[in-house]
Motif scaffolding. Sequence first.
Motif, PDB file in Angstrom:
ATOM      1  N   VAL A   1      41.616  51.925  47.892  1.00 33.29           N
ATOM      2  CA  VAL A   1      41.494  52.960  46.718  1.00 33.29           C
ATOM      3  C   VAL A   1      41.777  52.351  45.199  1.00 33.29           C
ATOM      4  O   VAL A   1      41.130  52.559  44.214  1.00 33.29           O
ATOM      5  CB  VAL A   1      42.614  54.007  46.911  1.00 33.29           C
ATOM      6  N   VAL A   2      42.699  51.352  45.081  1.00 36.47           N
ATOM      7  CA  VAL A   2      42.933  50.838  43.819  1.00 36.47           C
ATOM      8  C   VAL A   2      41.838  50.089  43.346  1.00 36.47           C
ATOM      9  O   VAL A   2      41.372  49.904  42.153  1.00 36.47           O
ATOM     10  CB  VAL A   2      44.306  50.413  43.652  1.00 36.47           C
ATOM     11  N   THR A   3      41.369  49.328  44.326  1.00 41.61           N
ATOM     12  CA  THR A   3      40.321  48.209  44.205  1.00 41.61           C
ATOM     13  C   THR A   3      38.901  49.178  43.601  1.00 41.61           C
ATOM     14  O   THR A   3      38.265  48.875  42.674  1.00 41.61           O
ATOM     15  CB  THR A   3      39.800  47.595  45.573  1.00 41.61           C
ATOM     16  N   LEU A   4      38.607  50.265  44.323  1.00 43.11           N
ATOM     17  CA  LEU A   4      37.658  50.914  43.808  1.00 43.11           C
ATOM     18  C   LEU A   4      37.839  51.752  42.545  1.00 43.11           C
ATOM     19  O   LEU A   4      36.936  51.939  41.609  1.00 43.11           O
ATOM     20  CB  LEU A   4      37.514  52.405  44.854  1.00 43.11           C
ATOM     21  N   ALA A   5      39.182  52.002  42.248  1.00 44.37           N
ATOM     22  CA  ALA A   5      39.555  52.620  40.886  1.00 44.37           C
ATOM     23  C   ALA A   5      39.352  51.526  39.544  1.00 44.37           C
ATOM     24  O   ALA A   5      38.836  51.873  38.581  1.00 44.37           O
ATOM     25  CB  ALA A   5      40.910  53.205  40.835  1.00 44.37           C
ATOM     26  N   ARG A   6      39.469  50.379  40.165  1.00 47.02           N
ATOM     27  CA  ARG A   6      39.504  49.064  39.091  1.00 47.02           C
ATOM     28  C   ARG A   6      37.751  48.902  39.094  1.00 47.02           C
ATOM     29  O   ARG A   6      37.530  48.827  37.865  1.00 47.02           O
ATOM     30  CB  ARG A   6      40.218  48.002  39.807  1.00 47.02           C
ATOM     31  N   ILE A   7      37.148  49.038  39.940  1.00 46.06           N
ATOM     32  CA  ILE A   7      35.683  48.779  39.512  1.00 46.06           C
ATOM     33  C   ILE A   7      35.281  49.812  38.682  1.00 46.06           C
ATOM     34  O   ILE A   7      34.388  49.639  37.841  1.00 46.06           O
ATOM     35  CB  ILE A   7      35.095  48.828  41.113  1.00 46.06           C
ATOM     36  N   HIS A   8      35.562  51.049  38.948  1.00 47.37           N
ATOM     37  CA  HIS A   8      35.295  52.262  38.109  1.00 47.37           C
ATOM     38  C   HIS A   8      35.566  51.915  36.710  1.00 47.37           C
ATOM     39  O   HIS A   8      34.933  52.281  35.957  1.00 47.37           O
ATOM     40  CB  HIS A   8      35.754  53.666  38.703  1.00 47.37           C
ATOM     41  N   TYR A   9      36.954  51.310  36.500  1.00 45.85           N
ATOM     42  CA  TYR A   9      37.517  51.246  35.233  1.00 45.85           C
ATOM     43  C   TYR A   9      36.540  50.288  34.493  1.00 45.85           C
ATOM     44  O   TYR A   9      36.605  50.260  33.192  1.00 45.85           O
ATOM     45  CB  TYR A   9      38.923  50.943  35.371  1.00 45.85           C
TER      46      TYR A   9
ATOM     47  N   GLY B   1      31.284  49.232  44.859  1.00 40.77           N
ATOM     48  CA  GLY B   1      32.299  50.001  45.624  1.00 40.77           C
ATOM     49  C   GLY B   1      31.763  50.043  47.302  1.00 40.77           C
ATOM     50  O   GLY B   1      32.290  50.139  47.865  1.00 40.77           O
ATOM     51  N   ALA B   2      30.319  50.232  47.424  1.00 44.25           N
ATOM     52  CA  ALA B   2      29.968  50.442  48.677  1.00 44.25           C
ATOM     53  C   ALA B   2      30.005  48.852  49.386  1.00 44.25           C
ATOM     54  O   ALA B   2      30.514  48.889  50.714  1.00 44.25           O
ATOM     55  CB  ALA B   2      28.218  50.534  48.645  1.00 44.25           C
ATOM     56  N   VAL B   3      29.699  47.883  48.769  1.00 46.92           N
ATOM     57  CA  VAL B   3      29.993  46.501  49.252  1.00 46.92           C
ATOM     58  C   VAL B   3      31.431  46.384  49.560  1.00 46.92           C
ATOM     59  O   VAL B   3      31.730  45.640  50.751  1.00 46.92           O
ATOM     60  CB  VAL B   3      29.543  45.374  47.987  1.00 46.92           C
ATOM     61  N   VAL B   4      32.395  46.633  48.385  1.00 46.05           N
ATOM     62  CA  VAL B   4      33.939  46.282  49.053  1.00 46.05           C
ATOM     63  C   VAL B   4      34.446  47.237  50.080  1.00 46.05           C
ATOM     64  O   VAL B   4      34.939  46.771  50.814  1.00 46.05           O
ATOM     65  CB  VAL B   4      34.740  46.753  47.679  1.00 46.05           C
TER      66      VAL B   4
ATOM     67  N   VAL C   1      34.486  36.528  57.911  1.00 43.67           N
ATOM     68  CA  VAL C   1      34.080  36.019  56.553  1.00 43.67           C
ATOM     69  C   VAL C   1      34.120  37.222  55.470  1.00 43.67           C
ATOM     70  O   VAL C   1      34.545  37.073  54.407  1.00 43.67           O
ATOM     71  CB  VAL C   1      32.428  35.481  56.842  1.00 43.67           C
ATOM     72  N   ALA C   2      34.027  38.254  55.934  1.00 43.07           N
ATOM     73  CA  ALA C   2      34.181  39.494  54.995  1.00 43.07           C
ATOM     74  C   ALA C   2      35.474  39.661  54.326  1.00 43.07           C
ATOM     75  O   ALA C   2      35.513  39.924  53.268  1.00 43.07           O
ATOM     76  CB  ALA C   2      33.799  40.837  55.824  1.00 43.07           C
ATOM     77  N   PHE C   3      36.555  39.133  55.134  1.00 45.53           N
ATOM     78  CA  PHE C   3      38.233  39.167  54.628  1.00 45.53           C
ATOM     79  C   PHE C   3      38.042  38.107  53.371  1.00 45.53           C
ATOM     80  O   PHE C   3      38.607  38.532  52.602  1.00 45.53           O
ATOM     81  CB  PHE C   3      38.935  38.723  55.752  1.00 45.53           C
ATOM     82  N   LEU C   4      37.366  36.988  53.639  1.00 44.54           N
ATOM     83  CA  LEU C   4      37.512  35.938  52.645  1.00 44.54           C
ATOM     84  C   LEU C   4      36.730  36.665  51.222  1.00 44.54           C
ATOM     85  O   LEU C   4      37.471  36.593  50.399  1.00 44.54           O
ATOM     86  CB  LEU C   4      36.910  34.716  52.916  1.00 44.54           C
ATOM     87  N   PHE C   5      35.523  37.153  51.456  1.00 48.09           N
ATOM     88  CA  PHE C   5      34.931  38.005  50.214  1.00 48.09           C
ATOM     89  C   PHE C   5      35.871  39.033  49.574  1.00 48.09           C
ATOM     90  O   PHE C   5      35.840  39.006  48.351  1.00 48.09           O
ATOM     91  CB  PHE C   5      33.548  38.593  50.927  1.00 48.09           C
ATOM     92  N   LEU C   6      36.417  39.521  50.520  1.00 46.77           N
ATOM     93  CA  LEU C   6      37.302  40.841  49.869  1.00 46.77           C
ATOM     94  C   LEU C   6      38.381  40.136  49.182  1.00 46.77           C
ATOM     95  O   LEU C   6      38.874  40.806  47.921  1.00 46.77           O
ATOM     96  CB  LEU C   6      38.012  41.752  51.172  1.00 46.77           C
ATOM     97  N   ILE C   7      39.076  39.289  49.574  1.00 48.36           N
ATOM     98  CA  ILE C   7      40.262  38.652  48.868  1.00 48.36           C
ATOM     99  C   ILE C   7      39.931  37.964  47.866  1.00 48.36           C
ATOM    100  O   ILE C   7      40.650  38.252  46.542  1.00 48.36           O
ATOM    101  CB  ILE C   7      40.900  37.661  49.733  1.00 48.36           C
ATOM    102  N   VAL C   8      38.881  37.487  47.703  1.00 52.74           N
ATOM    103  CA  VAL C   8      38.457  36.680  46.255  1.00 52.74           C
ATOM    104  C   VAL C   8      38.045  37.673  45.461  1.00 52.74           C
ATOM    105  O   VAL C   8      38.219  37.736  44.035  1.00 52.74           O
ATOM    106  CB  VAL C   8      37.330  35.533  46.920  1.00 52.74           C
ATOM    107  N   PHE C   9      37.392  38.818  45.862  1.00 49.73           N
ATOM    108  CA  PHE C   9      36.767  39.491  44.834  1.00 49.73           C
ATOM    109  C   PHE C   9      38.132  40.615  44.385  1.00 49.73           C
ATOM    110  O   PHE C   9      37.942  40.861  42.927  1.00 49.73           O
ATOM    111  CB  PHE C   9      35.726  40.524  45.557  1.00 49.73           C
ATOM    112  N   CYS C  10      38.891  40.738  44.934  1.00 41.35           N
ATOM    113  CA  CYS C  10      40.057  41.740  44.639  1.00 41.35           C
ATOM    114  C   CYS C  10      40.999  40.704  43.642  1.00 41.35           C
ATOM    115  O   CYS C  10      41.468  41.309  42.707  1.00 41.35           O
ATOM    116  CB  CYS C  10      40.971  41.950  45.707  1.00 41.35           C
ATOM    117  N   ALA C  11      41.028  39.401  44.117  1.00 45.35           N
ATOM    118  CA  ALA C  11      41.739  38.546  43.062  1.00 45.35           C
ATOM    119  C   ALA C  11      40.848  38.629  41.604  1.00 45.35           C
ATOM    120  O   ALA C  11      41.595  38.317  40.708  1.00 45.35           O
ATOM    121  CB  ALA C  11      41.851  37.211  43.599  1.00 45.35           C
TER     122      ALA C  11
END
Length: 249
Positions: free
Chosen positions: A69-77, A85-88, A121-131
């Motif tokens: 939720v906070v990642t999607l909110a950050r993307i919107h911000y 948002g769909a990719v995440v 591999v998706a977990f690695l993408f997610l961690i890097v993008f969130c950071a």
Amino acid sequence: MFAGRYLWWMLIAIAIFLFFTMCFDYVTWLTVVSSGCARVAGSCGPIVVTMTGSMKPSGVYLAGAIILVVTLARIHYLSMNWAWGAVVTIWFVASAPFPLLLANGWTGQLKPETVLEGLPVAFLFLIVFCAYIGWAFEESGARPLGAWRPLRTIIRFSAVYGALFALSEAPAFATIPGRFLGDMRLSASIAALQPGLHELLIIGRGRDTFAYVVFAIFVAGLAASLLPQNLEELRARLAQPFMLRGSRQ
């Protein structure tokens, strides 16, 4: 959601995850001891099953929900494209079983080879993008993904590849549509398409090496987007550590 609040909520989610994976077993033990159920044979079973089988996974899922939720909110911000948002979300769904696997590490039941085998591999993408989106773009005035169009294209291509790879790898994407629509034949059809998509994405090599190469490109692209887009400013920043005090006056 600005960067400070985003990081704060991410830390809260991590704290919740660590509590339920590392400390909740002690809470379960304390509950069993204080309830006095040991006096009656078999009466402790329902308590243990409820706390370890329902409450503990629910806490882990709560931490994951906060992160999403906070990642999607950050993307919107940051006014990024809605497609991010769909990719995440795809990365998140594909990565969901992995934190539950890590939860067994505290009990000594997890081996390093098991972690490597279960690491999506998706977990690695997610961690890097969130950071990455935790960077204070609003303070520096920088543009997310950078201002160079070729660089933005490379990052987006890598992200789309990561999302497609997650779709081809995670069984959840085959089961969720069938359960939601009540048509298990749809799930079977999607599951039949996943191996072919996976083979296409790994270029028929039988290993996920190409996926890790694309992930490395994704990381390099995000790192490059944080550099100054103005060549003069970049040259000044690179030269600054080597300049003597007072030489810029």
